[in-house]
Design a protein around this motif. Structure first.
Motif, PDB file in Angstrom:
ATOM      1  N   TRP A   1       0.788  -1.088   0.197  1.00 19.94           N
ATOM      2  CA  TRP A   1      -0.071   0.009   0.078  1.00 19.94           C
ATOM      3  C   TRP A   1       0.771   1.227   0.187  1.00 19.94           C
ATOM      4  CZ3 TRP A   1      -5.587   0.448   0.969  1.00 19.94           C
ATOM      5  CH2 TRP A   1      -6.260  -0.735   0.817  1.00 19.94           C
TER       6      TRP A   1
ATOM      7  N   ARG B   1      11.928   8.676   9.821  1.00 23.35           N
ATOM      8  CA  ARG B   1      11.740   7.417  10.740  1.00 23.35           C
ATOM      9  C   ARG B   1      12.110   7.910  12.262  1.00 23.35           C
ATOM     10  NH1 ARG B   1      10.788   2.060  11.778  1.00 23.35           N
ATOM     11  NH2 ARG B   1      12.013   1.398  13.060  1.00 23.35           N
ATOM     12  N   GLN B   2      12.652   8.832  12.477  1.00 21.40           N
ATOM     13  CA  GLN B   2      13.097   9.151  13.728  1.00 21.40           C
ATOM     14  C   GLN B   2      11.609   9.698  14.218  1.00 21.40           C
ATOM     15  OE1 GLN B   2      15.915   8.496  15.079  1.00 21.40           O
ATOM     16  NE2 GLN B   2      15.084   8.837  16.918  1.00 21.40           N
TER      17      GLN B   2
ATOM     18  N   LYS C   1       9.332   7.090  15.051  1.00 14.79           N
ATOM     19  CA  LYS C   1       9.833   6.336  16.258  1.00 14.79           C
ATOM     20  C   LYS C   1       9.153   7.109  17.418  1.00 14.79           C
ATOM     21  CE  LYS C   1      13.662   4.702  16.457  1.00 14.79           C
ATOM     22  NZ  LYS C   1      15.251   4.625  16.667  1.00 14.79           N
TER      23      LYS C   1
ATOM     24  N   MET D   1       5.282   6.410  17.568  1.00 11.23           N
ATOM     25  CA  MET D   1       4.865   5.065  17.889  1.00 11.23           C
ATOM     26  C   MET D   1       5.227   4.699  19.131  1.00 11.23           C
ATOM     27  SD  MET D   1       6.247   2.731  14.482  1.00 11.23           S
ATOM     28  CE  MET D   1       7.914   3.152  14.531  1.00 11.23           C
ATOM     29  N   LYS D   2       5.971   5.424  20.018  1.00 12.19           N
ATOM     30  CA  LYS D   2       6.465   5.091  21.479  1.00 12.19           C
ATOM     31  C   LYS D   2       5.119   4.795  22.196  1.00 12.19           C
ATOM     32  CE  LYS D   2       9.512   7.000  24.987  1.00 12.19           C
ATOM     33  NZ  LYS D   2      10.407   5.591  24.899  1.00 12.19           N
ATOM     34  N   ARG D   3       5.225   3.544  22.578  1.00  8.78           N
ATOM     35  CA  ARG D   3       4.164   3.297  23.615  1.00  8.78           C
ATOM     36  C   ARG D   3       4.094   3.777  25.292  1.00  8.78           C
ATOM     37  NH1 ARG D   3       2.875  -0.965  20.153  1.00  8.78           N
ATOM     38  NH2 ARG D   3       3.160   0.232  18.272  1.00  8.78           N
TER      39      ARG D   3
ATOM     40  N   CYS E   1      -6.971  -2.164  21.938  1.00  9.84           N
ATOM     41  CA  CYS E   1      -6.249  -2.970  22.430  1.00  9.84           C
ATOM     42  C   CYS E   1      -6.207  -4.121  21.598  1.00  9.84           C
ATOM     43  CB  CYS E   1      -7.220  -3.315  23.837  1.00  9.84           C
ATOM     44  SG  CYS E   1      -7.028  -2.209  24.947  1.00  9.84           S
ATOM     45  N   GLY E   2      -6.880  -4.351  20.505  1.00  2.89           N
ATOM     46  CA  GLY E   2      -6.573  -5.337  19.685  1.00  2.89           C
ATOM     47  C   GLY E   2      -5.313  -5.234  18.827  1.00  2.89           C
ATOM     48  N   HIS E   3      -5.190  -4.023  18.653  1.00  2.52           N
ATOM     49  CA  HIS E   3      -3.815  -3.473  17.806  1.00  2.52           C
ATOM     50  C   HIS E   3      -2.750  -3.845  18.978  1.00  2.52           C
ATOM     51  CE1 HIS E   3      -4.854  -2.189  13.828  1.00  2.52           C
ATOM     52  NE2 HIS E   3      -6.106  -1.532  14.635  1.00  2.52           N
ATOM     53  N   GLY E   4      -2.951  -3.700  20.176  1.00  2.60           N
ATOM     54  CA  GLY E   4      -1.926  -3.754  21.236  1.00  2.60           C
ATOM     55  C   GLY E   4      -1.155  -2.363  21.413  1.00  2.60           C
ATOM     56  N   THR E   5      -1.950  -1.442  21.163  1.00  4.22           N
ATOM     57  CA  THR E   5      -1.139  -0.061  20.933  1.00  4.22           C
ATOM     58  C   THR E   5      -1.680   0.849  22.232  1.00  4.22           C
ATOM     59  OG1 THR E   5      -2.649   0.603  19.382  1.00  4.22           O
ATOM     60  CG2 THR E   5      -0.508   0.039  18.757  1.00  4.22           C
TER      61      THR E   5
ATOM     62  N   HIS F   1      -4.866   3.848   9.602  1.00  2.62           N
ATOM     63  CA  HIS F   1      -4.819   2.740   8.577  1.00  2.62           C
ATOM     64  C   HIS F   1      -3.241   2.878   7.911  1.00  2.62           C
ATOM     65  CE1 HIS F   1      -8.074   0.106   8.073  1.00  2.62           C
ATOM     66  NE2 HIS F   1      -9.009   1.099   8.386  1.00  2.62           N
TER      67      HIS F   1
ATOM     68  N   PRO G   1      -0.524   1.914  11.637  1.00  7.75           N
ATOM     69  CA  PRO G   1      -1.498   1.286  12.800  1.00  7.75           C
ATOM     70  C   PRO G   1      -0.641   1.104  13.881  1.00  7.75           C
ATOM     71  CG  PRO G   1      -1.205  -0.310  11.048  1.00  7.75           C
ATOM     72  CD  PRO G   1      -0.681   0.635  10.456  1.00  7.75           C
ATOM     73  N   MET G   2       0.723   1.248  14.033  1.00  4.50           N
ATOM     74  CA  MET G   2       1.568   1.091  15.075  1.00  4.50           C
ATOM     75  C   MET G   2       1.514   2.494  16.034  1.00  4.50           C
ATOM     76  SD  MET G   2       4.841   0.292  13.034  1.00  4.50           S
ATOM     77  CE  MET G   2       4.278   1.674  11.893  1.00  4.50           C
TER      78      MET G   2
END
Lengths: 106, 351
Positions: free
Chosen positions: B28, B35-36, B39, B42-44, B98-102, B286, B289-290
């Motif tokens: 897609w 990238r930085q 990142k 994306m941090k959890r 929560c299904g995505h785990g994020t 979409h 998703p992270m």
């Protein structure tokens, strides 16, 4: 027949940030090369075992790599699948560091 | 002349056709982002989701108590409307994130809230986890995506029926009953791996016991009050979840490999954003998703240069959707194409 393995130069050691991953292509194969926060290096197959999405776009958290598409997780030091939708382990490859370059055995 | 509808099932010919066209499990379009920066986004974190989960349960307990004390009076109608809409909307968004785990950094927290939220919305957690994975792999690819909200041409009866979740809810309950007999439905078998069947079956059996307990309780006391708190909210409270769900993708393209073409980002008010956990930033979700829900507004700012202008409100998005669905009734090929800003990369239509 025994597979012939060779050490292949993948990248400069500092080409990967700490706790990050990059893509390495060799011939028709593709790999993900990881660097931990402590400066250790690891290598796995490039594509997630769930579906064909490259792990180098994913998120490294400690020794976990999360797939960028479906958030499946692997322990990249062992290849073990850690979270669905990933069910199949990832293949790992030996890594060595020489003259500030990362080599993987493939 | 009747307008012909494509076969949207996963077990029909469109599935194979999509694979032959290179639309299944395809690459897609992804907007450029350093990238930085990605990142950082994306941090959890655990903090935001722990805070929001405490607020969610406090809100449900508070509105639930109001509804309980209003029972037997006319005040019960608005009280249960607030409780039910909050319950169904928050369960849906928590299930999703929560299904995505994020949602949380800590994996078990995601898993626990995922199971609770799935039960609240009566959405079998194992098949739905895999269904949603497929939705992300093959978003709005006909024959592949099990979460296409409406066919072309649309079936209005289903859209109106979903105000009380009659079709989706019945499908999910049938699925639970099927699992109780040790089987999965035919569609589920297309996207759930065999190794997960056993888990799906046992969770549904546990759910059946809990639901039977609530039904028995209601019968014993001669009142549906217990079921108004657990079980029925997913049927009387889905209106907001339905409206935002319809606005996510409908009226836009099918069978393309660029989320900017088949997904909508919408500006909504802060209360709805809390209920919906920022899923109004749907193109962003979409494409990346992270990125956790709490970082989606920042991701939206990063990617504005490459995205069509967001719908200015839920109402504006729904007007666009309804107008498109009305046109698709006679012309299923009709879609809304939104212009890109001059700074954007061109749309990628794929294979």
């Amino acid at each position: 027949m025994q597979e012939l393995l060779q050490w292949v130069e993948a990248c400069e050691a500092d080409a990967i940030d700490e706790e990050d991953v990059i893509r390495f292509d060799h011939g028709d194969r593709t790999f993900a090369i990881y660097r931990t926060a402590k400066g250790s290096y690891y290598a796995t197959d490039g594509y997630c075992t769930h579906e064909k999405f490259h792990l180098s776009e994913g998120l490294v958290m400690g020794t976990i790599i999360e797939c960028p598409k479906h958030n499946g997780r692997f322990d990249y030091t062992t290849g073990a699948a850690k979270r669905t939708p990933v069910c199949v382990d990832l293949r790992t490859y030996p890594v060595k560091l020489e003259h500030n370059k990362v080599f993987i055995q493939i | 002349m009747a307008v012909k509808m494509r076969d949207y099932s996963l077990t029909g010919p469109e599935n194979k056709l999509a694979q032959e066209k290179g639309l299944a499990t395809a690459d897609w379009y992804i907007s450029p982002i350093p990238r930085q920066r990605l990142k950082e986004l994306m941090k959890r974190k655990d903090g935001p989701a722990i805070r929001d989960t405490i607020i969610m349960f406090a809100w449900l307990i508070g509105t639930g108590m109001l509804a309980y004390y209003a029972w037997g009076t006319w005040w019960a109608i608005p009280a249960f409307a607030i409780y039910g809409i909050s319950y169904a909307s928050m369960a849906d968004s928590r299930w999703h994130e929560c299904g995505h785990g994020t949602a949380f950094k800590t994996p078990w927290m995601n898993d626990v809230l995922y199971q609770i939220a799935s039960f609240m919305d009566l959405r079998p957690p194992t098949p739905w986890r895999w269904s949603h994975a497929r939705h992300h792999t093959d978003t709005y690819i006909v024959g592949r995506d099990p979460e296409i909200a409406m066919t072309r041409p649309p079936v209005w009866r289903i859209i109106f029926g979903e105000i009380i979740h009659i079709y989706g809810g019945t499908r999910d309950l049938k699925s639970v009953i099927t699992h109780c007999f040790g089987r999965l439905t035919a569609a589920e078998k297309d996207y759930v791996p065999v190794s997960e069947f056993r888990k799906a079956v046992w969770i549904s059996r546990i759910w059946a016991l809990i639901l039977l307990g609530f039904i028995t309780w209601s019968i014993l006391i001669g009142s549906i009050l217990p079921l108004m708190f657990v079980g029925l909210p997913t049927f009387y409270g889905p209106i907001l979840l339905l409206l935002v769900g319809l606005a996510q993708h409908l009226g836009l393209r099918e069978d393309v490999l660029d989320h900017r073409l088949n997904t909508r980002t919408i500006y909504i008010n802060p209360f709805f954003r809390f209920l919906y956990w920022n899923m109004n930033y749907h193109i962003e979700h979409h494409m990346f998703p992270m990125v956790p829900y709490h970082a989606l507004p920042a991701l939206h700012e990063e990617l504005k240069f490459d995205y069509p202008a967001p719908s200015p409100s839920l109402w504006a998005a729904l007007k666009e959707v309804i107008a498109a669905l009305m046109k698709q009734k006679n012309d299923p090929s009709y879609v809304v194409d939104r212009p890109l800003p001059a700074t954007a990369n061109p749309y990628y239509y794929g294979a």
